[in-house]
Design an enzyme around this catalytic site. Structure first.
Site, PDB file in Angstrom:
ATOM      1  N   ARG A 133      13.750   2.755   2.961  1.00 43.57           N
ATOM      2  CA  ARG A 133      13.579   4.018   3.805  1.00 43.57           C
ATOM      3  C   ARG A 133      12.200   4.138   4.661  1.00 43.57           C
ATOM      4  NH1 ARG A 133      11.895   9.069   0.571  1.00 43.57           N
ATOM      5  NH2 ARG A 133      12.208  10.743   1.976  1.00 43.57           N
TER       6      ARG A 133
ATOM      7  N   GLU B 123       3.703  -6.361   7.199  1.00 42.75           N
ATOM      8  CA  GLU B 123       3.692  -7.693   7.312  1.00 42.75           C
ATOM      9  C   GLU B 123       4.946  -8.419   7.904  1.00 42.75           C
ATOM     10  OE1 GLU B 123       2.554  -8.363   3.360  1.00 42.75           O
ATOM     11  OE2 GLU B 123       0.803  -9.373   3.973  1.00 42.75           O
TER      12      GLU B 123
ATOM     13  N   LYS C 120      10.315   0.302   1.185  1.00 41.14           N
ATOM     14  CA  LYS C 120       9.624  -0.916   1.078  1.00 41.14           C
ATOM     15  C   LYS C 120       8.521  -1.607   2.224  1.00 41.14           C
ATOM     16  CE  LYS C 120      13.768  -3.193   0.783  1.00 41.14           C
ATOM     17  NZ  LYS C 120      15.007  -4.185   0.492  1.00 41.14           N
TER      18      LYS C 120
ATOM     19  N   GLY D 194       0.870  -1.275  -0.166  1.00 40.94           N
ATOM     20  CA  GLY D 194       0.004   0.096   0.050  1.00 40.94           C
ATOM     21  C   GLY D 194       0.798   1.099   0.007  1.00 40.94           C
TER      22      GLY D 194
ATOM     23  N   ASN E  51       7.292   7.086   8.258  1.00 42.54           N
ATOM     24  CA  ASN E  51       7.394   7.497   9.411  1.00 42.54           C
ATOM     25  C   ASN E  51       7.373   6.699  10.447  1.00 42.54           C
ATOM     26  OD1 ASN E  51       5.384   8.149  11.743  1.00 42.54           O
ATOM     27  ND2 ASN E  51       3.810   9.265  10.596  1.00 42.54           N
TER      28      ASN E  51
ATOM     29  N   GLN F 288       3.178  -0.741  12.955  1.00 38.33           N
ATOM     30  CA  GLN F 288       3.027  -1.922  12.143  1.00 38.33           C
ATOM     31  C   GLN F 288       4.053  -2.809  12.765  1.00 38.33           C
ATOM     32  OE1 GLN F 288       0.961  -2.352   9.393  1.00 38.33           O
ATOM     33  NE2 GLN F 288       0.293  -0.757  10.736  1.00 38.33           N
TER      34      GLN F 288
END
Ligand code: FAD
Ligand code: SF4
Lengths: 754, 328
Positions: free
Chosen positions: A640, A717, A713, A525, A643, A650
């Protein structure tokens, strides 16, 4: 056109927002209840409520269904069964001709008298209130003719078959060299079987839809990860032109892969709303989510490793046997990562399926790596021990220089750096490689680690930006924010690309009226929509410059390289004008531009993955076998970081999933009735706060210029890849007991602790 | 809609009369169990009598030096009460080991005692279950029964009583005070409140329809060290696989007295009377513990997935006793 570098980076770099731990721009809305979700917050006049009645058997047919009493119940408007359901296309073959059609195929509901899995919808009751609909459902009498079903994967292993392809279109099998020969000749061999259980996503927001018709136009408010899939799925099921279907999903209460395609709530709400002529809301109950909203299938993993005495792998094999359903196939790409993780002269991966009378598995956070690395990274730990090698050293000895099966270079690969940096920060050298050698009171203490890897995808995506005459930038895309922070990172990307402050930017997502994107899934995304937004902003700048030059020919003399966008201004060789003023002057109705991204040569010519290393300290109560994670650290090399705060969230979310996968998550399928026994959150355990210690996340400095224009990247997950194996390896180090059947509950340790 | 009527009682007498008059009426306190069961159609009351606001939320000292806990005292208030924390720490620990903070804020003392089993099949109306539907069979005996009982079961039902609080109260020899429909007050020893399943697992307590619990009376705190040890599948918010409430008085190398109750292993809080007898006066040695173990679990029987509970119960009991004696 190559994806990411079509528009060369702007002459200057004005990147002040990307990377910062900016607070979520939608945070306030969410915590104050102002973020509209599918079911509760979209206030629609006259909406009525649907309740789904599920089958009480897993296989057979309905000989009779009596809805008379339900139809007469107070408040009931409509009862839909296979006898009166609007016509829909047949479900069709179990495997779609192409991969994308899996996401868009018609998913008819209530189409015949067959029951294919337990709790499959057999009726929909629409009533003035949810309670009235649910009460009426209990008045429907169904007489079933039950047929013997296949529910037990292990009992049917002999009937395993090879599918045509795995999820995402990967080859079912792969082979490099003569695995059998190399394995037989290997100096050190490991041959082990692991099992990973059924798991359920259980997003906080259940699957829910409000469907509203206006003439022949249908609007669906729902929780969707990929708007375009929902639009196509509904259009195909209801046999409507896609333009007639609008999908609205501005906020999603968690998806984890469970909301990539339409499910029963969406299809039934759309069908019923047309019949009753009023908006219809349907939410699955938590219990219904277990049969009707996807799951991760149960799997058996046979892992064989051969190595020489120096710790170099000479043979790797990972065979996966997975449960799926008979009516629709899903083959998780569980062993695919093995094709790229470690070097070896020979390698073999195979996927086999066992068709059962259940619903099928679907995509669940990190399909492939999540269950695959759980098994494989434990086997690597076992092999390291057999070789007498530190597990990090063993992995380093098998670090490939190129993608071992595709034989292409890696874009960036910092696995070794992740392991070394992580080891340093975690204090790995304090680990005693002898199991059961560390102790703290009544707790046996162990350290474990595992590698993490997850492919970096990018998907065709467009985005639109519009700078208004007031200087405010609006970004639009049918991208979704499933809780990951997409609104925020797109704001940061647009800010850096236009020189506007975040306060001058509004990002609008989750509406099929906006340009089409790849949505949220597979960790693609941010890269996909981020690149498209970046490119759209660059296109906008070109248009602004062109407009200005047209209005003022003297600007022609300013070289392109001397035009700059910063601090809300456009600068011509140092002479600035606020952007709002300029647009207000030249194009008061605003200036618009689009940007896009698609897979390009770099995607094919490089092996692109995110990497990480997870470190765990676990304690095991010597009396009871209770396992408590004491500390956890993950080092991440994922390009990179857009945030720091949302990226960390995540990763720690993924790490928490890893704890769950290792220690407690399991949906138990009853081999007699074919239903998931523990189908609620009291008995399907996910980690609670008390199970999760302080989680430390370290991002390595990285910029992957082959991945996309931003150098980022996928990260959503990666946190769950290998994490559970690190937990399991720590438990082994603590106890000397190797449990190969996940989850590792205390009963599996007890005997070994005596 | 499956409608029911609702009445907010203003006195115990009114509440009791209202429930006694209607076989389909139920008391409702915190509602944390009853409402879930109603949503699933497992309980289908036609009338609810809300007793949560009755003046039964006091904790009072008794003249004997014990405590009288009103039936409507919330679990969180009971756990926080200083007298409970100081004099009955095993009860405070048990309460805090149960459910979640939110549920404890709603849950009442009486409701906790009377909460129903968490057997997966009991909660699934499509499954056979003798407790929910007498005579329909028991899906757990030959099905997934990881959470089920190893003691006190019958061929009709192997469900566990899930309360933590009740286990501590059992070790403390609590008395349950009730008022019957006739207006009589009864004092029921906690060990007699719950019935074993036998042939009638649907009958769970000795209470009659309309009989209301008004208080739980704790005798003066027993001498010795009090410990509640709960073993579960995650660190919080999970029912006990096995739990032990122990009050052990030990000194000079001897156990003077012992009261032990266990949870998670039986259809009711399980008092270990034989083990207590063996321990009292004994020297805490390996042999003593082995005798205690054997006495406690000689009759334990697993049903498959819960076989591990026998070993777990033994080990947890031993560890808890050792800890109590070590620190006594
Ligand atoms: C997800 C979850 C996890 C939980 N985990 C735990 C746990 O780990 N440990 C644990 O011990 N408990 C646990 N619980 C259960 C919880 O403690 C009980 O639900 C609660 O104690 C019930 O109290 P209540 O007042 O809400 O009862 P209600 O739901 O109001 O009533 C329960 C029953 O008692 C009857 N009743 C209530 N008061 C009286 C009275 N005065 N006289 C006669 N009958 C009465 C009602 O008619 C009803 O049948 C958990 C519950 C949930 C939902
Ligand atoms: S154990 Fe008891 S409650 Fe569970 S299914 Fe059997 S009869 Fe019902």
């Amino acid at each position: 056109m190559s994806e990411n570098r079509t528009n060369a980076s702007p002459s200057h770099t004005n990147e002040t927002y990307i990377g910062r731990p900016l607070d979520r721009v939608d945070g306030r809305l969410k915590v104050t209840g102002g973020a509209p979700y599918a079911y509760e917050h979209v206030e629609i006049a006259g909406a009525v409520h649907g309740y789904i009645l599920g089958a009480a058997i897993a296989k057979g047919r309905m000989a009779a269904i009596d809805t008379a009493e339900a139809e007469k119940a107070p408040g009931v408007l409509y009862v839909m069964t296979h006898r009166n359901a609007p016509s829909q296309p047949d479900f069709g073959p179990s495997v779609t001709p192409t991969v994308p059609e899996v996401f868009t195929r018609a998913r008819p509901m209530l189409s015949d008298d067959r029951v294919r899995f337990y709790d499959e919808p057999v009726a929909l009751i629409v009533a003035e209130t949810f309670e009235a609909a649910r009460a009426a459902a209990s008045l429907i009498r169904v007489r079933y003719e039950t047929e013997p079903g296949r529910y037990d994967m292990e009992a049917h292993l002999a009937e395993a078959y090879a599918p045509q392809r795995t999820n995402a279109g990967f080859e079912t099998d792969s082979a490099v060299g003569d695995f059998e020969g190399a394995f037989a000749a290997a100096e050190v061999r490991l041959d082990v079987s692991y099992t990973t259980p059924y798991q359920h996503h259980n997003p906080m927001e259940p699957h829910a839809t409000t469907a509203v018709w206006s003439g022949d136009d249908l609007t669906i408010y729902t929780g969707a990860q990929t708007i375009a899939n929902f639009r196509a799925g509904i259009a195909n099921t209801l046999q409507l032109p896609p333009e007639r279907v609008r999908i609205v999903s501005p906020f999603v209460g968690g998806g984890f892969g469970a909301k990539l395609i339409v499910h029963a709530d969406t299809v039934l709400a759309a069908l019923a709303a047309r019949v009753v002529g009023r908006p219809v809301k349907i939410a699955l109950t938590r219990q219904q989510m277990f049969a009707n909203a996807g799951h991760r299938a149960k799997m058996k993993h046979d892992v064989r490793l051969g190595a020489d005495r120096n710790g170099r792998l000479v043979a790797i094999s990972h065979d996966v046997f997975s449960a799926t359903s008979g009516f629709e196939e899903f083959c998780e790409q569980t062993a695919v990562f093995v094709r790229a993780l470690y070097a070896s002269q020979t390698r073999r991966t195979r996927h086999r399926l066992i068709g059962l009378d259940t619903n099928r598995g679907e995509w669940m956070r990190s399909p492939g790596e999540a269950p695959g690395m759980l098994a494989f990274e434990c086997a690597i730990d076992e092999m390291a021990e057999q070789l007498g090698l530190d597990p990090i050293e063993f992995r380093i000895r098998n670090e490939p220089t190129r993608d071992p099966e595709r034989d292409v270079p890696f874009s960036t690969r910092n696995l070794v750096a992740c392991m070394q940096e992580g080891a340093k920060r975690f204090g790995w050298k304090r680990r005693n490689s002898q199991p059961r050698a560390m102790r703290d009171g009544r707790f046996l203490v162990g350290y474990g680690m595992a590698a993490a890897m997850r492919p970096n995808y990018i998907g065709a995506t467009r985005a639109r930006v519009r700078l208004g005459g007031n200087g405010h930038l609006t970004v639009q895309a049918d991208m979704t924010d499933i809780g990951t922070g997409t609104y925020t990172i797109l704001t940061q990307i647009a800010a850096d690309a236009t020189g506007l402050p975040p306060s001058a930017i509004t990002v609008e997502l989750g509406d099929s009226n906006f340009p089409r994107t790849a949505g949220s899934g597979g960790s693609w995304g941010a890269a996909s929509s981020g690149s498209a937004v970046h490119n759209a902003c660059l296109a906008l700048r070109e248009r602004i410059v062109a407009e200005a030059r047209r209005a003022d020919p003297s600007l022609a003399s300013v070289a392109a390289g001397d035009v700059d966008f910063a601090n809300g201004e456009i600068r011509w060789a140092g002479r600035g004008e606020p952007l709002g003023q300029l647009v207000g002057r030249l194009a008061p109705s605003g200036i618009e531009a689009e940007g896009q991204v698609e897979r390009g040569d770099d995607y094919r010519n490089f092996s692109q993955h995110s990497y990480g290393a997870h470190f765990v300290e676990a304690g095991v109560d010597i009396d009871t076998g209770e396992i408590r994670i004491r500390r956890m650290l993950s080092t991440i090399g994922a390009g990179r970081i857009l945030n720091q705060k949302t990226a960390r969230s995540q990763v720690i979310g993924g790490m928490t999933w890893g704890i769950g996968a290792a220690l407690m998550e399991e949906s138990v399928l009853d081999p007699r009735y074919g239903h998931f026994v523990n189908h609620d959150l009291a008995e399907y355990h996910v980690p609670v706060n008390a199970d999760v210690p302080f989680l430390e996340v370290v991002f390595l400095e990285e910029h992957d210029d082959k991945a996309n224009v931003l150098g980022s990247k996928g990260i959503g997950e990666l946190g769950v890849c290998g994490t559970g194996a690190a937990v399991a390896n720590a438990i082994y180090n603590a106890t000397g007991v190797r449990v190969r059947e996940f989850p590792i509950t205390l009963d599996k340790l007890l005997a070994g602790l005596a | 809609m499956r409608s029911f009527t609702y009445q907010r009682a203003t006195s115990s007498q009114e509440a009791i009369a209202a429930v006694a008059a209607n076989p389909d009426a139920r008391f409702i306190a915190g509602g944390t169990n009853l409402l879930d069961l109603m949503k699933l159609g497992i309980e289908r009351p036609s009338h609810l009598v809300d007793i949560s606001r009755l003046p039964l939320a006091e904790i009072e000292d008794t003249p004997e030096g014990g405590l009288r806990i009103g039936a409507e005292v919330r679990n969180s208030d009971l756990a926080a009460d200083l007298r409970v924390r100081n004099r009955y720490p095993v009860l405070a620990q048990a309460l805090l080991a149960g459910a979640s903070a939110q549920i404890r804020n709603k849950a009442s003392t009486a409701g906790n005692l009377l909460q129903r089993t968490r057997c997966y099949f009991f909660y699934d109306p499509n499954m056979p279950c003798n407790k929910r539907q007498p005579g329909s069979g028991c899906a757990a005996i030959e099905g997934f029964n990881r959470m089920h009982a190893i003691l006190g079961t019958s061929s009709a039902c192997i469900a566990v009583h899930p309360s933590d609080m009740a286990v501590a109260m059992a070790a403390l020899d609590a008395q349950i005070e009730t008022v019957t429909p006739e207006g009589e007050t009864r004092a029921i020893p906690i060990g007699d409140l719950h019935s074993l399943p036998g042939e009638t697992p649907n009958v769970e307590t000795v209470l009659r329809h309309g009989e209301m619990i008004t208080a739980v009376v704790l005798p003066p705190p027993p001498a010795g060290r009090q410990i509640y040890r709960k073993v579960r599948d995650r660190a919080s918010y999970a029912f006990a696989l096995v739990s032990v409430a122990a009050v052990i008085d030990a000194g000079a190398g001897r156990v003077l007295s012992a009261r032990i109750a266990m949870g998670g292993i039986a259809p009711k809080p399980w008092r270990l009377s034989e083990a207590e007898r063996l321990l009292s006066g004994a020297e805490p040695s390996k042999e003593t513990f082995e005798q205690v173990d054997d006495a406690a679990f000689a009759k334990a029987r697993g049903s498959g997935d819960n076989d591990f509970k026998i070993m777990l119960a033994r080990r947890t009991l031993r560890a808890t006793l050792a800890a109590a004696i070590r620190t006594a």
